[in-house]
Design a protein around this motif. Structure first.
Motif, short mmCIF file in Angstrom:
data_model
loop_
_atom_site.label_atom_id
_atom_site.label_comp_id
_atom_site.label_asym_id
_atom_site.label_seq_id
_atom_site.Cartn_x
_atom_site.Cartn_y
_atom_site.Cartn_z
N VAL A 12 -8.89 43.56 3.55
CA VAL A 12 -7.94 42.85 4.45
C VAL A 12 -6.59 42.94 3.87
O VAL A 12 -6.33 42.83 2.78
N GLN A 13 -5.51 43.01 4.65
CA GLN A 13 -4.21 43.07 4.29
C GLN A 13 -3.85 41.68 3.93
O GLN A 13 -4.26 40.42 4.35
N PRO A 14 -2.65 41.64 2.96
CA PRO A 14 -2.05 40.23 2.60
C PRO A 14 -1.59 39.44 4.15
O PRO A 14 -1.08 40.19 4.84
N GLY A 15 -1.98 38.25 4.01
CA GLY A 15 -1.71 37.43 5.06
C GLY A 15 -2.74 37.45 6.05
O GLY A 15 -2.73 36.54 6.99
N GLY A 16 -3.66 38.15 5.92
CA GLY A 16 -4.76 38.18 7.07
C GLY A 16 -6.04 37.24 6.77
O GLY A 16 -5.72 36.37 5.70
N SER A 17 -7.06 37.19 7.15
CA SER A 17 -8.17 36.12 7.40
C SER A 17 -9.26 36.83 7.12
O SER A 17 -9.58 37.93 7.43
N LEU A 18 -10.43 36.30 6.36
CA LEU A 18 -11.86 36.55 6.25
C LEU A 18 -12.73 35.53 6.59
O LEU A 18 -12.16 34.27 6.09
N ARG A 19 -13.84 35.59 7.00
CA ARG A 19 -14.70 34.36 6.88
C ARG A 19 -16.17 34.95 5.97
O ARG A 19 -16.67 35.88 6.49
N TYR A 79 -20.14 28.33 4.88
CA TYR A 79 -18.89 29.51 5.17
C TYR A 79 -17.60 29.16 4.50
O TYR A 79 -17.52 27.89 3.94
N LEU A 80 -17.13 30.13 4.19
CA LEU A 80 -15.65 30.00 3.65
C LEU A 80 -14.64 30.59 4.38
O LEU A 80 -14.80 31.83 4.52
N GLN A 81 -13.82 29.82 5.07
CA GLN A 81 -12.83 30.48 6.16
C GLN A 81 -11.43 30.77 5.01
O GLN A 81 -11.30 29.65 4.69
N MET A 82 -11.18 32.06 5.05
CA MET A 82 -9.91 32.06 4.31
C MET A 82 -8.88 32.83 5.06
O MET A 82 -8.91 33.80 5.68
N ASN A 83 -7.67 31.98 4.95
CA ASN A 83 -6.50 32.50 5.65
C ASN A 83 -5.42 32.93 4.87
O ASN A 83 -5.54 32.26 3.64
N SER A 84 -4.43 33.45 5.28
CA SER A 84 -3.21 33.50 4.43
C SER A 84 -3.37 34.24 3.24
O SER A 84 -3.07 34.02 2.23
N LEU A 85 -4.36 35.30 3.07
CA LEU A 85 -4.92 35.96 2.01
C LEU A 85 -3.76 36.38 1.17
O LEU A 85 -2.85 37.21 1.81
N SER A 87 -2.89 38.85 -2.53
CA SER A 87 -3.69 39.94 -3.33
C SER A 87 -4.36 39.09 -4.60
O SER A 87 -5.65 39.71 -5.04
N GLU A 88 -3.92 37.93 -4.95
CA GLU A 88 -4.49 37.19 -6.06
C GLU A 88 -5.87 36.88 -5.82
O GLU A 88 -6.52 36.27 -6.62
N ASP A 89 -6.18 36.72 -4.41
CA ASP A 89 -7.64 36.48 -3.84
C ASP A 89 -8.61 37.53 -3.99
O ASP A 89 -9.96 37.03 -3.90
N THR A 90 -8.25 38.46 -4.43
CA THR A 90 -9.16 39.82 -4.77
C THR A 90 -10.05 39.28 -5.78
O THR A 90 -9.74 38.92 -6.92
N GLY A 91 -11.29 39.59 -5.56
CA GLY A 91 -12.44 39.56 -6.57
C GLY A 91 -13.92 39.49 -5.64
O GLY A 91 -13.96 39.84 -4.77
N VAL A 92 -14.91 39.42 -6.53
CA VAL A 92 -16.35 39.04 -5.84
C VAL A 92 -16.36 37.73 -5.56
O VAL A 92 -16.17 36.82 -6.73
N TYR A 93 -16.82 37.19 -4.68
CA TYR A 93 -17.27 35.93 -4.16
C TYR A 93 -18.68 35.57 -4.37
O TYR A 93 -19.31 36.26 -3.33
N PHE A 94 -18.88 34.71 -4.95
CA PHE A 94 -20.26 34.33 -4.95
C PHE A 94 -20.65 32.83 -4.47
O PHE A 94 -19.76 31.96 -4.67
N CYS A 95 -21.83 32.66 -3.79
CA CYS A 95 -22.08 31.29 -3.34
C CYS A 95 -23.25 30.74 -4.38
O CYS A 95 -23.90 31.58 -5.17
#
Length: 122
Positions: A12-19, A79-85, A87-95
């Protein structure tokens, strides 16, 4: 046996969102605290957000106001709603699903998923 499975990562681009979604096995009850962690390359795994029994939530300072954790107990989903992403949010996300039943650190059930990659880049 698979206990939790993550999905929803991507590029996703910076400023974008993912869930992100985490599907938990049926034996993981509402009493479990459900958390999202992330691990960036070369860094330690860190807690991003947690939702406890009753709906109490907590967030890392770096994501407050941008990320929202929620759970659907009827579907055993988190769920994890991620907004305003960023570059430092990059990584592997674990539940993680965790249930403490005693006073010592060993007195718990803790289950991890395999992780889902989130890459924030233009």
């Amino acid at each position: 046996q698979v206990h939790v499975v993550e999905s929803g990562g991507g590029l996703v681009q910076p400023g974008g969102s993912l869930r992100l979604s985490c599907a938990a096995s049926s034996h993981i009850s509402v009493n479990y605290a459900m958390s999202w962690y992330r691990q960036a390359p070369g860094k330690q795994r860190e807690l991003v957000a947690v939702i406890r029994h009753g709906g109490l939530t907590d967030y890392a300072d770096s994501v407050k106001g941008r990320f929202t954790i929620s759970r659907d107990n009827a579907k055993n989903m988190v769920y994890l709603q991620m907004n305003s992403l960023k570059s430092e949010d990059t990584g592997v996300y674990f539940c993680n699903a965790r249930l403490r039943f005693g006073a010592t650190p060993r007195d718990e059930f803790s289950y991890w998923g395999q992780g889902t990659q989130v890459t924030v880049a233009s």
